[in-house]
Design a protein around this motif. Structure first.
Motif, PDB file in Angstrom:
ATOM      1  N   ILE A  11      32.349   0.715  19.576  1.00  0.00           N
ATOM      2  CA  ILE A  11      32.268   1.837  18.638  1.00  0.00           C
ATOM      3  C   ILE A  11      31.418   2.927  19.276  1.00  0.00           C
ATOM      4  CG2 ILE A  11      31.572   2.584  16.325  1.00  0.00           C
ATOM      5  CD1 ILE A  11      31.712  -0.388  15.491  1.00  0.00           C
ATOM      6  N   ILE A  12      31.962   4.121  19.340  1.00  0.00           N
ATOM      7  CA  ILE A  12      31.214   5.248  19.913  1.00  0.00           C
ATOM      8  C   ILE A  12      30.697   6.112  18.770  1.00  0.00           C
ATOM      9  CG2 ILE A  12      31.265   7.188  21.507  1.00  0.00           C
ATOM     10  CD1 ILE A  12      33.723   5.964  22.799  1.00  0.00           C
ATOM     11  N   GLY A  13      29.391   6.153  18.618  1.00  0.00           N
ATOM     12  CA  GLY A  13      28.778   6.988  17.590  1.00  0.00           C
ATOM     13  C   GLY A  13      28.136   6.161  16.487  1.00  0.00           C
ATOM     14  N   ALA A  14      26.862   6.449  16.183  1.00  0.00           N
ATOM     15  CA  ALA A  14      26.127   5.734  15.136  1.00  0.00           C
ATOM     16  C   ALA A  14      25.851   6.637  13.941  1.00  0.00           C
ATOM     17  CB  ALA A  14      24.815   5.170  15.692  1.00  0.00           C
ATOM     18  N   GLY A  15      26.791   7.554  13.686  1.00  0.00           N
ATOM     19  CA  GLY A  15      26.696   8.371  12.482  1.00  0.00           C
ATOM     20  C   GLY A  15      27.191   7.587  11.284  1.00  0.00           C
ATOM     21  N   PHE A  16      27.590   8.301  10.236  1.00  0.00           N
ATOM     22  CA  PHE A  16      28.047   7.632   9.013  1.00  0.00           C
ATOM     23  C   PHE A  16      29.215   6.685   9.306  1.00  0.00           C
ATOM     24  CE2 PHE A  16      26.109  11.538   7.260  1.00  0.00           C
ATOM     25  CZ  PHE A  16      25.195  10.953   6.412  1.00  0.00           C
ATOM     26  N   GLY A  17      30.234   7.188  10.005  1.00  0.00           N
ATOM     27  CA  GLY A  17      31.414   6.388  10.261  1.00  0.00           C
ATOM     28  C   GLY A  17      31.148   5.225  11.187  1.00  0.00           C
ATOM     29  N   GLY A  18      30.513   5.480  12.327  1.00  0.00           N
ATOM     30  CA  GLY A  18      30.266   4.423  13.300  1.00  0.00           C
ATOM     31  C   GLY A  18      29.376   3.328  12.770  1.00  0.00           C
ATOM     32  N   LEU A  19      28.321   3.704  12.061  1.00  0.00           N
ATOM     33  CA  LEU A  19      27.409   2.713  11.502  1.00  0.00           C
ATOM     34  C   LEU A  19      28.118   1.844  10.465  1.00  0.00           C
ATOM     35  CD1 LEU A  19      24.426   1.778  11.543  1.00  0.00           C
ATOM     36  CD2 LEU A  19      24.043   3.322   9.618  1.00  0.00           C
ATOM     37  N   ASN A  20      28.879   2.469   9.587  1.00  0.00           N
ATOM     38  CA  ASN A  20      29.611   1.707   8.573  1.00  0.00           C
ATOM     39  C   ASN A  20      30.656   0.789   9.195  1.00  0.00           C
ATOM     40  OD1 ASN A  20      28.136   2.777   6.525  1.00  0.00           O
ATOM     41  ND2 ASN A  20      29.720   4.129   5.741  1.00  0.00           N
ATOM     42  N   ARG A  38      21.504   8.557  20.890  1.00  0.00           N
ATOM     43  CA  ARG A  38      20.185   8.446  20.277  1.00  0.00           C
ATOM     44  C   ARG A  38      20.018   7.047  19.698  1.00  0.00           C
ATOM     45  NH1 ARG A  38      22.012  13.603  18.815  1.00  0.00           N
ATOM     46  NH2 ARG A  38      20.727  15.298  19.649  1.00  0.00           N
ATOM     47  N   ASN A  39      18.776   6.654  19.490  1.00  0.00           N
ATOM     48  CA  ASN A  39      18.532   5.306  18.977  1.00  0.00           C
ATOM     49  C   ASN A  39      18.341   5.295  17.467  1.00  0.00           C
ATOM     50  OD1 ASN A  39      15.949   6.447  18.753  1.00  0.00           O
ATOM     51  ND2 ASN A  39      14.932   4.507  19.232  1.00  0.00           N
ATOM     52  N   TYR A  40      18.756   6.374  16.797  1.00  0.00           N
ATOM     53  CA  TYR A  40      18.583   6.446  15.351  1.00  0.00           C
ATOM     54  C   TYR A  40      19.841   6.977  14.673  1.00  0.00           C
ATOM     55  CZ  TYR A  40      17.550  11.347  16.509  1.00  0.00           C
ATOM     56  OH  TYR A  40      17.616  12.628  17.006  1.00  0.00           O
ATOM     57  N   HIS A  41      19.978   6.586  13.407  1.00  0.00           N
ATOM     58  CA  HIS A  41      21.016   7.144  12.545  1.00  0.00           C
ATOM     59  C   HIS A  41      20.411   8.325  11.807  1.00  0.00           C
ATOM     60  CE1 HIS A  41      24.134   7.485   9.475  1.00  0.00           C
ATOM     61  NE2 HIS A  41      23.191   7.403   8.561  1.00  0.00           N
TER      62      HIS A  41
END
Length: 422
Positions: A11-20, A38-41
């Motif tokens: 999964i590329i990206g830890a925003g709303f979509g990637g994290l979910n 980045r290491n944070y959402h």
């Protein structure tokens, strides 16, 4: 006897979509790797509050590893994805190539300046913490400099803040900026002449909050006027050199600060992926959120060009959240030999706050305004924050501001940018 290798989902990206999506795959018979630079959402909807000294940057960011520490099938890698080799099924990153069996692209969006290089160079977007802190520094610095400027014309230019874009981000930024100046900074700067301060909201169309009913658009307009925000319709920016804003028709507004909330496009990774693109450089997907030529690749959120009812879906968090559920479920279905589930976006409604005790909301057939809509907006945004500490800190900041007309983060901080080398 050879051990069976588990499928690998990247999964590329830890925003709303990637994290979910990562969380939805917690029980999948697969290994999951989540990649983000980045290491944070980051909770982007409240970036404007960082910019207007309402909350601290750390109050809307939460470490990805902390969120997912209990997920046994997941590995997080902090690196920047630079491309994808679809033939070899490799995600290219600055830390090396990562093979995948299935890929979810959830890279989010970036500010779209529509080719206005001068605006990109001199204006302020609101897509990450660096933008928000930089904008806060600019606002406070302009007030500081204005208090020492003897030339009235230069002083007025320093105290003119132009917000471009009449969507939720633009409306919320203009309202918050107005309250910062009128309710807080006037106490810090006794010599500040409030009549010299101008907050101008420019909208290229004839409406604010285009997705709202006309009645709520009118309420928004009159509420902004009551907060001393000048609202200009059919006003298109053509240039900003850091000293003046030029509009179509060659009208010039002397100003040192321009906040750009007029457009968004998919992040640059989408454009360099080599996959077919639709509008706003989004990757074209089918009804299952798959890239048609590469069904092992799913795209969600701002990066996906998915049409429903004849038009692309808006680039907002609910679209990403719902797409994450479908993409993760479809990967599980593939692994289990089950049929795929088509994506159907269900609109949860739209909310926008205009400031203290003032907001508008449309949820289904129901419309809300004023104090109730404001409380609704507060509650929904607090609940959507990740982590009890972040929710508590944001609530405390908002309560302090509400009861004492103060904002506790009015500090001009050095803009320190460090590049992490591979």
């Amino acid at each position: 006897m050879e051990s069976k290798t588990r499928p690998h989902v990247v999964i590329i990206g830890a925003g709303f979509g990637g994290l979910n999506a990562a969380q939805e795959l917690h029980a999948a018979e697969a290994d999951v790797t989540l990649i983000d630079k980045r290491n944070y959402h980051l909770f982007q909807p409240l970036l404007y509050q960082v910019a207007t000294a309402g909350v601290q940057p750390g109050d809307i960011a939460y470490p990805v590893r902390t969120i997912l520490r209990k997920q046994k099938n997941l590995d997080f890698r902090m690196t920047r994805a630079t491309g994808v080799d679809v033939d070899k099924r490799l995600v290219l990153t600055r830390a090396g190539d990562i093979p995948y069996d299935y890929l979810i692209v959830a890279v989010g969006g970036s500010t779209n300046f529509f080719g206005l290089d001068s605006v990109a160079a001199n204006g302020f977007g609101l897509k990450d913490i660096e933008d928000a802190v930089g904008l806060r520094n600019q606002i406070l610095s302009m007030v500081e400099r204005a208090m020492q400027e003897p030339d009235p014309d230069l002083r007025r230019a320093m105290l003119t803040f132009v917000v471009v874009g009449g969507g939720p981000t633009g409306v919320e930024s203009a309202g918050a900026l107005s309250e910062l100046v009128r309710l807080v900074l006037v106490k810090d700067y006794p010599r500040l002449n409030i009549k010299e301060v101008r907050i101008i909201l420019l909208e290229a169309s004839a409406h604010l909050l285009a997705a709202m009913p006309e009645r709520l658009q009118d309420i928004t307009y009159h509420t902004l006027l009551a907060k001393m925000v000048e609202v200009r319709f059919c006003a298109t920016v053509t240039d900003f050199d850091g000293e003046k804003v030029t509009l179509r028709g060659d009208e010039v507004i002397p100003a040192r600060t321009l906040i750009w909330a007029a457009g968004v496009q998919a992040a640059s990774f989408a454009a360099t992926s080599g996959l077919a693109l639709g509008s706003m450089r989004r990757i074209i997907v089918n009804q299952f959120l798959q890239v048609p030529e590469h069904p092992e690749i799913f795209v969600i959120g701002d990066a996906a060009h998915f049409e429903q009812d004849g038009r692309p879906l808006p680039m907002i968090a609910p679209v990403a959240n719902q797409g994450a559920v479908i993409a993760a479920q479809n990967i599980r279905n593939i692994l289990q030999g089950q049929p795929l589930r088509p994506f159907l976006y269900k609109d949860p409604g739209i909310l926008a706050t205009i400031g203290r005790n003032a907001a508008v909301a449309k949820m289904g057939n129901m419309e809300f305004q004023g104090f109730f809509a404001w409380i609704l907006w507060l509650g929904i945004h607090v609940l959507r924050l990740v982590g009890f500490r972040n929710r508590l800190m944001v609530l405390l900041n908002w309560a302090w501001e509400y009861f004492f007309y103060e904002r506790g983060v009015r500090a001009i901080m050095p803009n320190i940018e460090k590049q992490i080398k591979s």
